[in-house]
Every structure is written in structure tokens, then in C-alpha cells.
Write a protein that holds these residues in place. Structure first.
Motif, PDB file in Angstrom:
ATOM      1  N   HIS A  48       0.741  -1.211  -0.116  1.00  0.00           N
ATOM      2  CA  HIS A  48      -0.099  -0.048  -0.066  1.00  0.00           C
ATOM      3  C   HIS A  48       0.969   1.264   0.085  1.00  0.00           C
ATOM      4  CE1 HIS A  48      -3.467   2.410   1.007  1.00  0.00           C
ATOM      5  NE2 HIS A  48      -2.645   3.070   1.829  1.00  0.00           N
ATOM      6  N   LEU A  49       1.930   1.401   0.741  1.00  0.00           N
ATOM      7  CA  LEU A  49       2.828   2.437   0.843  1.00  0.00           C
ATOM      8  C   LEU A  49       3.610   2.514  -0.537  1.00  0.00           C
ATOM      9  CD1 LEU A  49       4.372   2.056   4.339  1.00  0.00           C
ATOM     10  CD2 LEU A  49       2.788   3.922   3.609  1.00  0.00           C
ATOM     11  N   GLY A  50       3.975   1.587  -1.056  1.00  0.00           N
ATOM     12  CA  GLY A  50       4.750   1.581  -2.187  1.00  0.00           C
ATOM     13  C   GLY A  50       3.660   2.130  -3.431  1.00  0.00           C
ATOM     14  N   SER A  51       2.766   1.660  -3.625  1.00  0.00           N
ATOM     15  CA  SER A  51       1.917   2.161  -4.757  1.00  0.00           C
ATOM     16  C   SER A  51       1.422   3.316  -4.492  1.00  0.00           C
ATOM     17  CB  SER A  51       0.505   1.112  -4.694  1.00  0.00           C
ATOM     18  OG  SER A  51      -0.285   1.124  -3.737  1.00  0.00           O
ATOM     19  N   GLY A  52       1.093   3.696  -3.157  1.00  0.00           N
ATOM     20  CA  GLY A  52       1.153   5.165  -2.847  1.00  0.00           C
ATOM     21  C   GLY A  52       2.039   6.034  -3.124  1.00  0.00           C
ATOM     22  N   SER A  53       3.288   5.717  -2.941  1.00  0.00           N
ATOM     23  CA  SER A  53       4.401   6.391  -3.423  1.00  0.00           C
ATOM     24  C   SER A  53       4.436   6.809  -4.760  1.00  0.00           C
ATOM     25  CB  SER A  53       5.868   6.161  -2.676  1.00  0.00           C
ATOM     26  OG  SER A  53       6.065   4.684  -3.316  1.00  0.00           O
ATOM     27  N   GLU A  54       4.221   5.540  -5.420  1.00  0.00           N
ATOM     28  CA  GLU A  54       4.349   5.521  -6.968  1.00  0.00           C
ATOM     29  C   GLU A  54       3.160   6.817  -7.583  1.00  0.00           C
ATOM     30  OE1 GLU A  54       4.241   2.584 -10.927  1.00  0.00           O
ATOM     31  OE2 GLU A  54       4.213   1.864  -8.948  1.00  0.00           O
ATOM     32  N   ILE A  55       2.390   6.413  -7.066  1.00  0.00           N
ATOM     33  CA  ILE A  55       1.179   7.445  -7.337  1.00  0.00           C
ATOM     34  C   ILE A  55       1.085   8.937  -6.986  1.00  0.00           C
ATOM     35  CG2 ILE A  55      -1.483   7.878  -7.022  1.00  0.00           C
ATOM     36  CD1 ILE A  55      -2.023   4.912  -6.809  1.00  0.00           C
ATOM     37  N   LEU A  95      10.525  -0.236  -0.879  1.00  0.00           N
ATOM     38  CA  LEU A  95      12.045   0.395  -0.592  1.00  0.00           C
ATOM     39  C   LEU A  95      12.691   1.357  -1.894  1.00  0.00           C
ATOM     40  CD1 LEU A  95      13.783  -2.384   1.443  1.00  0.00           C
ATOM     41  CD2 LEU A  95      12.664  -0.205   2.269  1.00  0.00           C
ATOM     42  N   ARG A  96      12.451   0.747  -3.147  1.00  0.00           N
ATOM     43  CA  ARG A  96      12.873   1.477  -4.093  1.00  0.00           C
ATOM     44  C   ARG A  96      12.035   2.713  -4.440  1.00  0.00           C
ATOM     45  NH1 ARG A  96      12.390   1.141  -9.814  1.00  0.00           N
ATOM     46  NH2 ARG A  96      10.684  -0.659  -9.651  1.00  0.00           N
ATOM     47  N   HIS A  97      10.687   2.571  -4.596  1.00  0.00           N
ATOM     48  CA  HIS A  97       9.594   3.635  -4.898  1.00  0.00           C
ATOM     49  C   HIS A  97       9.618   4.669  -4.124  1.00  0.00           C
ATOM     50  CE1 HIS A  97       7.933   2.128  -9.072  1.00  0.00           C
ATOM     51  NE2 HIS A  97       8.497   0.948  -8.334  1.00  0.00           N
ATOM     52  N   ASN A  98       9.546   4.415  -2.779  1.00  0.00           N
ATOM     53  CA  ASN A  98       9.498   5.004  -1.710  1.00  0.00           C
ATOM     54  C   ASN A  98      10.659   6.148  -1.527  1.00  0.00           C
ATOM     55  OD1 ASN A  98       7.097   6.216   0.282  1.00  0.00           O
ATOM     56  ND2 ASN A  98       9.287   6.006   1.651  1.00  0.00           N
ATOM     57  N   LEU A  99      11.866   5.589  -1.635  1.00  0.00           N
ATOM     58  CA  LEU A  99      12.984   6.334  -1.838  1.00  0.00           C
ATOM     59  C   LEU A  99      12.938   7.271  -2.982  1.00  0.00           C
ATOM     60  CD1 LEU A  99      15.787   6.935  -0.823  1.00  0.00           C
ATOM     61  CD2 LEU A  99      16.873   5.116  -2.104  1.00  0.00           C
ATOM     62  N   THR A 100      12.566   6.790  -4.229  1.00  0.00           N
ATOM     63  CA  THR A 100      12.606   7.689  -5.280  1.00  0.00           C
ATOM     64  C   THR A 100      11.674   8.780  -5.251  1.00  0.00           C
ATOM     65  OG1 THR A 100      13.029   5.915  -6.627  1.00  0.00           O
ATOM     66  CG2 THR A 100      11.972   7.959  -7.939  1.00  0.00           C
ATOM     67  N   MET A 101      10.590   8.698  -4.571  1.00  0.00           N
ATOM     68  CA  MET A 101       9.684   9.723  -4.233  1.00  0.00           C
ATOM     69  C   MET A 101      10.312  10.923  -3.084  1.00  0.00           C
ATOM     70  SD  MET A 101       6.279   9.584  -2.029  1.00  0.00           S
ATOM     71  CE  MET A 101       7.381   9.603  -0.670  1.00  0.00           C
ATOM     72  N   VAL A 102      10.765  10.270  -2.240  1.00  0.00           N
ATOM     73  CA  VAL A 102      11.466  11.224  -1.130  1.00  0.00           C
ATOM     74  C   VAL A 102      12.472  11.873  -1.839  1.00  0.00           C
ATOM     75  CG1 VAL A 102      12.916  11.428   0.959  1.00  0.00           C
ATOM     76  CG2 VAL A 102      10.933   9.620   0.844  1.00  0.00           C
ATOM     77  N   GLU A 103      13.199  11.399  -2.612  1.00  0.00           N
ATOM     78  CA  GLU A 103      14.123  12.192  -3.548  1.00  0.00           C
ATOM     79  C   GLU A 103      13.764  13.244  -4.181  1.00  0.00           C
ATOM     80  OE1 GLU A 103      17.943   8.705  -3.114  1.00  0.00           O
ATOM     81  OE2 GLU A 103      16.788   9.091  -5.056  1.00  0.00           O
ATOM     82  N   ALA A 104      12.674  12.909  -4.888  1.00  0.00           N
ATOM     83  CA  ALA A 104      12.106  13.800  -5.665  1.00  0.00           C
ATOM     84  C   ALA A 104      11.609  14.993  -5.189  1.00  0.00           C
ATOM     85  CB  ALA A 104      10.657  13.312  -6.532  1.00  0.00           C
ATOM     86  N   TYR A 105      10.860  14.795  -3.699  1.00  0.00           N
ATOM     87  CA  TYR A 105      10.619  15.973  -2.936  1.00  0.00           C
ATOM     88  C   TYR A 105      11.714  16.848  -2.549  1.00  0.00           C
ATOM     89  CZ  TYR A 105       5.621  14.920  -2.137  1.00  0.00           C
ATOM     90  OH  TYR A 105       4.474  14.622  -2.419  1.00  0.00           O
ATOM     91  N   SER A 138       1.076  11.625   5.978  1.00  0.00           N
ATOM     92  CA  SER A 138       0.110  11.094   6.927  1.00  0.00           C
ATOM     93  C   SER A 138      -0.201   9.380   6.709  1.00  0.00           C
ATOM     94  CB  SER A 138      -1.346  11.734   6.754  1.00  0.00           C
ATOM     95  OG  SER A 138      -2.412  11.030   7.543  1.00  0.00           O
ATOM     96  N   GLU A 139       0.098   9.156   5.352  1.00  0.00           N
ATOM     97  CA  GLU A 139       0.140   7.783   5.014  1.00  0.00           C
ATOM     98  C   GLU A 139       1.447   7.029   5.425  1.00  0.00           C
ATOM     99  OE1 GLU A 139      -2.164   5.743   2.410  1.00  0.00           O
ATOM    100  OE2 GLU A 139      -3.405   6.900   3.583  1.00  0.00           O
ATOM    101  N   ALA A 140       2.571   7.639   5.242  1.00  0.00           N
ATOM    102  CA  ALA A 140       3.616   7.080   5.675  1.00  0.00           C
ATOM    103  C   ALA A 140       3.923   6.779   7.000  1.00  0.00           C
ATOM    104  CB  ALA A 140       4.748   7.905   5.056  1.00  0.00           C
ATOM    105  N   THR A 141       3.376   7.960   8.058  1.00  0.00           N
ATOM    106  CA  THR A 141       3.330   7.989   9.480  1.00  0.00           C
ATOM    107  C   THR A 141       2.686   6.609   9.832  1.00  0.00           C
ATOM    108  OG1 THR A 141       4.030  10.287   9.628  1.00  0.00           O
ATOM    109  CG2 THR A 141       3.026   9.118  11.626  1.00  0.00           C
ATOM    110  N   HIS A 142       1.180   6.765   9.549  1.00  0.00           N
ATOM    111  CA  HIS A 142       0.135   5.909  10.302  1.00  0.00           C
ATOM    112  C   HIS A 142       0.438   4.112   9.747  1.00  0.00           C
ATOM    113  CE1 HIS A 142      -1.191   9.289  12.051  1.00  0.00           C
ATOM    114  NE2 HIS A 142      -1.536   9.821  11.032  1.00  0.00           N
ATOM    115  N   HIS A 143       0.940   4.157   8.564  1.00  0.00           N
ATOM    116  CA  HIS A 143       0.837   2.905   7.772  1.00  0.00           C
ATOM    117  C   HIS A 143       2.188   2.236   8.180  1.00  0.00           C
ATOM    118  CE1 HIS A 143      -2.879   2.452   6.179  1.00  0.00           C
ATOM    119  NE2 HIS A 143      -2.902   3.376   5.362  1.00  0.00           N
ATOM    120  N   GLY A 144       3.374   3.398   8.290  1.00  0.00           N
ATOM    121  CA  GLY A 144       4.455   2.877   8.657  1.00  0.00           C
ATOM    122  C   GLY A 144       4.609   2.339  10.149  1.00  0.00           C
ATOM    123  N   TRP A 145       3.647   2.886  11.161  1.00  0.00           N
ATOM    124  CA  TRP A 145       3.256   2.467  12.388  1.00  0.00           C
ATOM    125  C   TRP A 145       2.864   0.934  12.319  1.00  0.00           C
ATOM    126  CZ3 TRP A 145      -1.109   0.671  14.866  1.00  0.00           C
ATOM    127  CH2 TRP A 145      -1.091   0.415  16.185  1.00  0.00           C
TER     128      TRP A 145
END
Length: 262
Positions: A48-55, A95-105, A138-145
């Protein structure tokens, strides 16, 4: 003083680094075992977190003029691809997609962070980078938990993320509480002071978070991260710190009812 956009992007980086270290150690059994999300395994949370980061990255790229606007088939196609992955691939691709998203920000210039407007299909108008990144945080924090608690039942939200999300929820992301909270489940109007944080939850005909605590009718005592988890339905009895108490004209169980989560 840093901007809200900068603080949010910084919190996204810390969420990624912290969760990446945790999930890298998951065994196959832990990856496919239960998470804090009752209907998902830990791997499904990462999916869920990975697809969300891609979207989310795609939406940011649209705002930057790096890709064409997304059509209605984009999100379902991403979800279907992630659902078809096995648990270990869901972890590695997260891990791959979320890092790419963070780096884009992180690559956004100071001007882009303050002036760029990002279209969101379910909102009536484009939103700022700070607000768009806040939705992702919000997604990263709560689903990370949800993923962390699979290994540690005493897991708490990261302090940095908690502080930034409270700021967002008392501002432009306040509409989320109006959607998540079920004010009609509480008989009386409530102004719930969140300890010494300076914030309060108001429950009247709707639910809102204020960056003040004037004339409270009740008090939530305990870690402020637990109050944030309460608001998103993640403060069940098994995950409630011993220090948490609620006094005044509402009970903790009534508050849990008003915040069933998503």
C-alpha cells in the motif's frame, strides 16, 4: 525558521529511513504475518505504501510538467501491479519506489516548494507542495506504524512526524478529521485538550483540531503521538500506553468510537 514544506519533506525522509531499517530485518514469517492494519499483512502494508508512493510521485511529476495528466485508469493499474507481487517483492519495491519519491521532494527548489500547485483528483483545486507532502506523510506515518507494530507492540509514531502532522491537521489538512471523525457518536460537545501540547480536538457537529486549548471540557493525558493515533483509529486497548488517561465529559472508549479509523 524552516517552512512547513521543508519540515514535511524532512519528516518524509526520516519516516523512510526508519521504516527501511525495520522492514529490512523482517523474516519471511514476519513479512507475511499480521500488522497493525487488521486486514493486511506487513507485506500488504508495504504494498500500500509502495503503490501510494508511485502514485504520489506521478502527481508531483504532473505538477512539474514532467508527464501528462493521469487518466482514470492510472491508479487501478498501479494497484493491480502491486497486488500481483509476492511479499518479498512488495518489500523491495516499496523501498525502491518510496526512496525515489522522497528524493523527488528533496530535489525541489525552495521556490518550487513554495509556489508549485499539485492537482489532486478528489479535491476541488490544486494544493501546495506542503499540503500534498502532508497527505503523503500521513500515509507514511500511520501505515509505517502498522508495519513497525508487527515487530514491536509498544511502537510509537516518530516525534518529528507527529509534530508536523499536528500542524497540518490544525491547518489545511483539517478536512481529513471531518472525514475520519464520527462526531455524531459523541452525545455532548467536547473540547479535548491534548495534554501540554497546546492542541485540542473539538467535537461538535464535526471534528476539528485547533492549535489552542481554550476552555477544555476534557483532557487527554499521555504521549501526544498516542493522541494522533487515536484520531486515526490506532489506539486500541492493546496499543494504548499505560500513561494515557482521559478525564472530563468524554471517555477514552467513547473517543475510540468517534475515531474508528479507515
Amino acid at each position: 525558521m524552516t517552512t512547513l514544506a521543508a519540515r514535511t519533506i524532512d519528516a518524509l525522509r526520516h519516516e523512510h529511513d526508519d521504516l527501511a531499517a525495520v522492514v529490512a530485518a523482517f523474516t519471511d514469517a514476519e513479512l507475511t504475518g499480521p500488522s497493525g492494519a487488521s486486514e493486511w499483512s506487513a507485506a500488504q502494508v508495504l504494498s500500500h505504501l509502495g503503490s501510494g508512493s508511485e502514485i504520489g510521485l506521478a502527481g508531483l511529476q504532473v505538477a512539474l510538467g514532467l508527464r501528462e495528466p493521469l487518466d482514470d485508469s492510472f491508479n487501478p493499474s498501479v494497484w493491480a501491479r502491486w497486488d500481483a507481487m509476492g511479499p518479498d517483492e512488495q518489500r523491495s519495491e516499496y523501498l525502491r519506489h518510496n526512496l525515489t519519491m522522497v528524493e523527488a521532494y528533496e530535489d525541489l527548489s525552495a521556490d518550487q516548494r513554495e509556489s508549485l500547485q499539485v492537482p489532486v483528483p478528489y479535491l476541488p483545486a490544486p494544493i501546495s507542495v506542503a499540503t500534498y507532502a502532508g497527505l503523503r506523510l500521513s500515509e507514511a506515518t500511520h501505515h509505517g506504524w502498522d508495519a513497525r507494530v508487527a515487530m514491536d507492540r509498544g511502537a510509537a509514531l516518530l516525534d518529528r512526524s507527529t509534530a508536523v502532522l499536528l500542524e497540518h491537521l490544525a491547518g489545511d489538512l483539517g478536512f481529513l478529521l471531518g472525514f475520519i471523525g464520527k462526531a455524531d457518536r459523541i452525545a455532548d460537545d467536547v473540547v479535548l485538550s491534548l495534554g501540554d501540547s497546546g492542541y485540542s480536538i473539538a467535537i461538535t457537529d464535526t471534528v476539528s483540531l485547533a492549535s489552542s486549548a481554550d476552555e477544555p471540557t476534557a483532557t487527554f493525558s499521555g504521549p501526544v503521538e498516542a493522541a494522533l493515533r487515536l484520531m486515526v483509529g490506532r489506539l486500541g486497548p492493546a496499543y494504548t500506553p499505560a500513561a494515557v488517561t482521559v478525564t472530563g465529559n468524554v471517555t477514552l472508549d467513547e473517543l475510540r468510537s468517534a475515531f474508528p479509523g479507515l
